[in-house]
Design a protein around this motif. Structure first.
Motif, PDB file in Angstrom:
ATOM      1  N   GLY A  89       0.814  -1.201   0.000  1.00  0.00           N
ATOM      2  CA  GLY A  89       0.000   0.000   0.000  1.00  0.00           C
ATOM      3  C   GLY A  89       0.844   1.244   0.000  1.00  0.00           C
ATOM      4  O   GLY A  89       2.054   1.215  -0.281  1.00  0.00           O
ATOM      5  N   VAL A  90       0.199   2.361   0.332  1.00  0.00           N
ATOM      6  CA  VAL A  90       0.885   3.648   0.363  1.00  0.00           C
ATOM      7  C   VAL A  90       0.425   4.430   1.588  1.00  0.00           C
ATOM      8  O   VAL A  90      -0.665   4.203   2.119  1.00  0.00           O
ATOM      9  N   PHE A  91       1.270   5.356   2.004  1.00  0.00           N
ATOM     10  CA  PHE A  91       0.935   6.251   3.114  1.00  0.00           C
ATOM     11  C   PHE A  91       1.240   7.685   2.699  1.00  0.00           C
ATOM     12  O   PHE A  91       2.264   7.968   2.068  1.00  0.00           O
ATOM     13  N   LYS A  92       0.327   8.613   3.054  1.00  0.00           N
ATOM     14  CA  LYS A  92       0.554  10.036   2.826  1.00  0.00           C
ATOM     15  C   LYS A  92       0.167  10.810   4.078  1.00  0.00           C
ATOM     16  O   LYS A  92      -0.891  10.564   4.667  1.00  0.00           O
ATOM     17  N   VAL A  93       1.040  11.723   4.494  1.00  0.00           N
ATOM     18  CA  VAL A  93       0.734  12.588   5.626  1.00  0.00           C
ATOM     19  C   VAL A  93      -0.154  13.728   5.138  1.00  0.00           C
ATOM     20  O   VAL A  93      -0.033  14.182   3.988  1.00  0.00           O
ATOM     21  N   TYR A  94      -1.088  14.188   5.979  1.00  0.00           N
ATOM     22  CA  TYR A  94      -1.999  15.265   5.590  1.00  0.00           C
ATOM     23  C   TYR A  94      -1.300  16.623   5.573  1.00  0.00           C
ATOM     24  O   TYR A  94      -1.402  17.391   4.629  1.00  0.00           O
ATOM     25  N   GLU A  95      -0.626  16.938   6.665  1.00  0.00           N
ATOM     26  CA  GLU A  95       0.088  18.199   6.802  1.00  0.00           C
ATOM     27  C   GLU A  95       1.461  17.917   7.402  1.00  0.00           C
ATOM     28  O   GLU A  95       1.659  16.918   8.096  1.00  0.00           O
ATOM     29  N   SER A  96       2.397  18.798   7.148  1.00  0.00           N
ATOM     30  CA  SER A  96       3.754  18.606   7.653  1.00  0.00           C
ATOM     31  C   SER A  96       3.770  18.536   9.176  1.00  0.00           C
ATOM     32  O   SER A  96       3.152  19.353   9.859  1.00  0.00           O
ATOM     33  N   MET A  97       4.493  17.552   9.695  1.00  0.00           N
ATOM     34  CA  MET A  97       4.683  17.405  11.139  1.00  0.00           C
ATOM     35  C   MET A  97       6.086  17.849  11.545  1.00  0.00           C
ATOM     36  O   MET A  97       6.607  17.449  12.585  1.00  0.00           O
ATOM     37  N   ALA A  98       6.697  18.699  10.722  1.00  0.00           N
ATOM     38  CA  ALA A  98       8.085  19.101  10.958  1.00  0.00           C
ATOM     39  C   ALA A  98       8.277  19.808  12.290  1.00  0.00           C
ATOM     40  O   ALA A  98       9.397  19.846  12.827  1.00  0.00           O
ATOM     41  N   SER A  99       7.211  20.365  12.846  1.00  0.00           N
ATOM     42  CA  SER A  99       7.359  21.054  14.134  1.00  0.00           C
ATOM     43  C   SER A  99       7.708  20.093  15.264  1.00  0.00           C
ATOM     44  O   SER A  99       8.275  20.506  16.280  1.00  0.00           O
ATOM     45  N   PHE A 230       7.141   6.085  22.097  1.00  0.00           N
ATOM     46  CA  PHE A 230       8.336   6.444  21.331  1.00  0.00           C
ATOM     47  C   PHE A 230       8.613   7.937  21.513  1.00  0.00           C
ATOM     48  O   PHE A 230       7.887   8.638  22.215  1.00  0.00           O
ATOM     49  N   ARG A 231       9.675   8.403  20.851  1.00  0.00           N
ATOM     50  CA  ARG A 231       9.994   9.824  20.841  1.00  0.00           C
ATOM     51  C   ARG A 231       9.919  10.372  19.422  1.00  0.00           C
ATOM     52  O   ARG A 231      10.353   9.720  18.471  1.00  0.00           O
ATOM     53  N   PHE A 232       9.364  11.567  19.286  1.00  0.00           N
ATOM     54  CA  PHE A 232       9.565  12.394  18.105  1.00  0.00           C
ATOM     55  C   PHE A 232      10.688  13.373  18.438  1.00  0.00           C
ATOM     56  O   PHE A 232      10.757  13.895  19.566  1.00  0.00           O
ATOM     57  N   VAL A 233      11.567  13.650  17.463  1.00  0.00           N
ATOM     58  CA  VAL A 233      12.625  14.641  17.637  1.00  0.00           C
ATOM     59  C   VAL A 233      12.628  15.532  16.407  1.00  0.00           C
ATOM     60  O   VAL A 233      12.692  15.034  15.276  1.00  0.00           O
ATOM     61  N   ASN A 234      12.533  16.848  16.599  1.00  0.00           N
ATOM     62  CA  ASN A 234      12.508  17.750  15.445  1.00  0.00           C
ATOM     63  C   ASN A 234      13.918  18.196  15.069  1.00  0.00           C
ATOM     64  O   ASN A 234      14.911  17.792  15.699  1.00  0.00           O
ATOM     65  N   ALA A 235      14.008  19.042  14.039  1.00  0.00           N
ATOM     66  CA  ALA A 235      15.318  19.445  13.510  1.00  0.00           C
ATOM     67  C   ALA A 235      16.133  20.237  14.517  1.00  0.00           C
ATOM     68  O   ALA A 235      17.368  20.286  14.433  1.00  0.00           O
ATOM     69  N   GLU A 236      15.454  20.855  15.481  1.00  0.00           N
ATOM     70  CA  GLU A 236      16.169  21.621  16.514  1.00  0.00           C
ATOM     71  C   GLU A 236      16.591  20.744  17.690  1.00  0.00           C
ATOM     72  O   GLU A 236      17.183  21.234  18.653  1.00  0.00           O
ATOM     73  N   GLY A 237      16.274  19.462  17.630  1.00  0.00           N
ATOM     74  CA  GLY A 237      16.653  18.559  18.702  1.00  0.00           C
ATOM     75  C   GLY A 237      15.674  18.519  19.851  1.00  0.00           C
ATOM     76  O   GLY A 237      15.963  17.914  20.899  1.00  0.00           O
ATOM     77  N   VAL A 238      14.512  19.146  19.700  1.00  0.00           N
ATOM     78  CA  VAL A 238      13.496  19.142  20.750  1.00  0.00           C
ATOM     79  C   VAL A 238      12.697  17.845  20.649  1.00  0.00           C
ATOM     80  O   VAL A 238      12.195  17.485  19.575  1.00  0.00           O
ATOM     81  N   ALA A 239      12.581  17.146  21.759  1.00  0.00           N
ATOM     82  CA  ALA A 239      11.913  15.844  21.770  1.00  0.00           C
ATOM     83  C   ALA A 239      10.552  15.927  22.432  1.00  0.00           C
ATOM     84  O   ALA A 239      10.308  16.777  23.306  1.00  0.00           O
ATOM     85  N   SER A 240       9.675  15.043  22.023  1.00  0.00           N
ATOM     86  CA  SER A 240       8.377  14.852  22.676  1.00  0.00           C
ATOM     87  C   SER A 240       8.056  13.372  22.636  1.00  0.00           C
ATOM     88  O   SER A 240       8.559  12.633  21.775  1.00  0.00           O
ATOM     89  N   PHE A 241       7.246  12.918  23.568  1.00  0.00           N
ATOM     90  CA  PHE A 241       6.817  11.526  23.568  1.00  0.00           C
ATOM     91  C   PHE A 241       5.655  11.358  22.591  1.00  0.00           C
ATOM     92  O   PHE A 241       4.856  12.285  22.385  1.00  0.00           O
TER      93      PHE A 241
END
Length: 728
Positions: A89-99, A230-241
């Motif tokens: 299959g395929v996956f597409k994100v709706y909006e950028s989660m870059a934050s 898990f953790r998300f980590v953005n380009a600035e190195g800020v993490a969130s669970f």
């Protein structure tokens, strides 16, 4: 001079020594637990961690020995999740989660990421049934531009145990008992409930497994969860669970337990076939990817521990954001090459996604690699086509079993000057993966944080959240499972556990088993304690949760606005009224349902106007358990034939028993009157006589179709179950 008696004694000693060295016997009675080298084990309940909430340590040789042995116990099928079905299959994100994450596939809405998804049961072998009461695996491999990301989860958001060191024990307990190799793909036996009754941390998971979640209507109609935090980590190195969810667009639906048992006998490939047929017909299954994002500073905000895999994060506390869509649109070309050889691994991550110190997650990171080494023949399992990333791979790994890459040149080391120091390390700015720099300052210890000691508050929350019919199903499931347990002491101990979840629940199960709920649970309640620990520390913690019930936990609150892909049986014979049949059929198919005509004979039936109507199945091969609803069209001769067909009457009784929508043309009323449930009919009816509980009768096919569609969309009329329990 040696006597005959001395000779016999010497021979016996030699035999004992030979037996001991050959390992032909093993009796653990009154013996201390030891490693395979004979080292006494002080704690078999907790892996070695850097602090109570710290990461598991690679030096934990006891954990590694135990899991390595477990991973290599069966060949060649998977130890767990052996029976599965997969699709592309395929996956597409709706909006950028870059934050919140620098993962590229979650940051570019224009990007379509290929995926391969495998669904599975857990406990059974490859030859077992799809409809076992069991957890379902829901594993997704994303082939991203930054490498493969594997989201390995289940259709239940929590797990039985808190620490991976107990995983072999759990699976040994639920698998067929080793002396008899029975029962297959079933948890209803002594060893499983013995283990569960001694491990109160399993209480929450047991509520889910005994609920309707464990017998889904379809893979297409079940949720998926990443289980771990898990953790998300953005380009600035800020993490969130982050917690991962898959939300099916068709809603979350189940089958009845009686129905599941019958399907297992009639078509053990039911879920496989359903998934395959839906994709082949163009009814592509869809899920939305949801995330619960928790700022790192909120780690200790809640009355549960985010690192505890026996806990979920209630959606009332952290709403699920739906961020993208997964669509399965292509069946495999070869089951073995793709579905069977697919190799998932929790350690397959991409920049922007990282691990936490969840002790169950930490141990599984080791286990997956070890398992694939055995199952797929060696370290090159990533080169099998279904596992190969879509980006080029360059490194200094060479040779080994099943090597497929042909490496050119003489350099296979780093650093080097002969190859200009290539392949070069990727800088973080070039997409190189960097581990989140979590600070750890703790002593090495085998223990659990006291924040892991609450085992019952979320189990209570789950049970409280269920609709009445769902609670009845949990009671029935526990009564069935414990009714299969032969050891009375295990039943009694389990009733003690249930009484700590809900006393009414425990009383209902005790009534079915005709034994008393213990006045006080057996102590210690928790037998999974460190060898040097104090049982009181593990049994004296009583927690209250701010969330006592959650609408998201009840399937009664799922989507009920569609009949897409629902299978509807039309029972008809020669002489059927074509308008009565085609009007309803066209309306259902326009709404997305699949209609199949079932008749006494195959090929076709002849309508009252001499039209030929194709027949998909005869009563010899069809059964009500394969369908979501039933309709009986009009026509004097057709109705008379169906009424006289015992299999047809049974078909209707069984569909009604399983709480499905049933409709009939008024001219086929005699068929309904032949059923056991006909006593529900009023003495008089008109074209507007749309009866309650999903029974619809009328002489206007268009009106019947409209009401029938609304009824089918409700999935089941579970309130029909208890007061009108009928034989079928």
């Amino acid at each position: 001079m040696a006597t005959e008696k001395d000779s016999d004694k010497t021979q016996q000693q030699e035999n004992d020594k030979t037996t001991q060295l050959s390992g032909n016997t093993s009796d653990s009675t009154n013996e201390l637990m030891k490693t395979n080298t004979g080292l006494p084990i002080n704690d078999d309940q907790n892996s070695l961690k850097a602090g109570e909430r710290g990461p598991s340590l690679l030096e934990d040789f006891i954990l590694r020995e135990k899991i390595t042995h477990f991973d290599h116990e069966r060949i060649p099928e998977r130890v767990v999740h052996a029976r599965g079905s997969g699709a592309h299959g395929v996956f597409k994100v709706y909006e950028s989660m870059a934050s919140v994450t620098k993962a590229h596939f979650l940051s570019d809405p224009s990007l379509e990421t290929p995926v391969f998804v495998r669904f599975s049961t857990v406990a059974g072998s490859r030859g077992s049934t799809d409809l076992a009461r069991d957890v379902r695996g829901f594993a997704v491999k994303f082939y991203t531009q930054e490498g493969n990301f594997d989201l390995v989860g289940n259709n239940i958001p929590v797990f039985f145990i808190q620490d991976a060191i107990k995983f072999p024990d759990l699976v040994h307990a639920v698998k067929p008992e080793p002396d008899s190799e029975m029962p297959q793909a079933a948890s209803a036996h002594d060893t499983f409930w013995d283990f569960i009754s001694l491990m109160p941390e399993s209480a929450h998971m047991i509520m889910w497994v005994m609920s309707d979640r464990a017998i889904p209507r379809s893979y297409r109609m079940m949720e998926g969860f990443g289980v771990h935090t898990f953790r998300f980590v953005n380009a600035e190195g800020v993490a969130s669970f982050v917690k991962f969810h898959w939300k099916p667009l068709l809603g979350v639906h189940s089958v009845a337990w009686d129905e599941a048992q019958k399907i297992s006998g009639k078509d053990p490939d039911y879920h496989r076939r359903d998934l395959w047929d839906a994709i082949e017909s163009g009814n592509f299954p869809e899920w939305e990817l949801g995330v619960q994002i928790i700022p790192e500073e909120d780690e200790f905000k809640y009355d549960f521990d985010l690192l505890d895999s026996t806990k979920l994060v209630p959606e009332e506390l952290v709403p699920v954001q739906r961020i993208g869509k997964l669509t399965l649109n292509r069946n495999p070309d070869n089951f073995f090459a793709e579905t069977e050889q697919i190799a998932y691994h929790l350690g397959h991550i991409v920049p922007g996604i990282d691990f936490t110190n969840d002790p169950l997650l930490q141990g599984r990171l080791f286990s997956y690699t070890d398992t694939q080494l055995l199952r797929l023949g060696g370290p090159n399992f990533q080169e099998i086509p279904i596992n190969r990333p879509i980006v080029p791979v360059h490194n200094n790994q060479r040779d080994g079993f099943m090597r497929q890459t042909i490496n050119r040149g003489k350099v296979s080391y780093s650093p080097n000057s002969l190859g200009d120091n290539y392949p070069a390390q990727a800088k973080a700015s070039e997409g190189g993966y960097t581990t989140y720099p979590e600070r750890i300052d703790a002593r090495k210890i085998r223990a659990r944080s006291k924040s892991f000691f609450d085992h019952f508050s979320q189990a209570k929350m789950f049970f409280n959240s269920q609709a009445d019919f769902e609670k009845n199903h949990i009671i029935d499931a526990l009564s069935f499972e414990l009714g299969k347990v032969k050891t009375v002491a295990i039943r009694e101990r389990m009733l003690g556990i249930l009484s700590m979840i809900d006393k009414g629940l425990a009383s209902e199960v005790a009534f079915a088993l005709r034994i008393h709920v213990p006045q006080d649970p057996e102590l210690p309640v928790n037998h999974s304690i460190p060898a040097d620990g104090d049982p009181a520390d593990y049994d004296s913690f009583t927690f209250e949760t701010a969330i006592t019930s959650s609408e998201a936990l009840s399937m009664a609150n799922t989507v009920k606005d569609s009949i897409k892909t629902r299978k509807i049986a039309f029972l008809a014979a020669d002489g059927v009224d074509e308008k009565s049949l085609t009007t309803v059929k066209d309306a259902l198919e326009a709404a997305g349902a699949v209609v199949e005509v079932i008749a006494p004979r195959l090929n076709y039936i002849i309508a009252s106007n001499d039209a030929q109507i194709p027949v998909q199945h005869s009563f010899l091969t069809a059964a009500s358990v394969f369908y979501d609803a039933v309709y009986v069209p009009g026509g004097t001769n057709s109705a008379a034939t169906i009424e006289a067909e015992a299999d047809a009457v049974h078909f209707l009784n069984e569909a009604f028993k399983h709480c499905k929508a049933v409709a009939a043309d008024a001219n086929a009323l005699q068929v309904i009157e032949a059923t056991y449930f006909s006593r529900m009919l009023p003495s008089e009816f008109s074209d507007k006589a749309i009866l309650q509980e999903g029974l619809i009768i009328g002489d206007d096919p268009a009106l019947v179709a409209d009401k029938f569609i609304l009824a089918i969309a409700q999935h089941r009329f579970w309130d029909r179950e208890k007061p009108r329990k009928i034989p079928a």
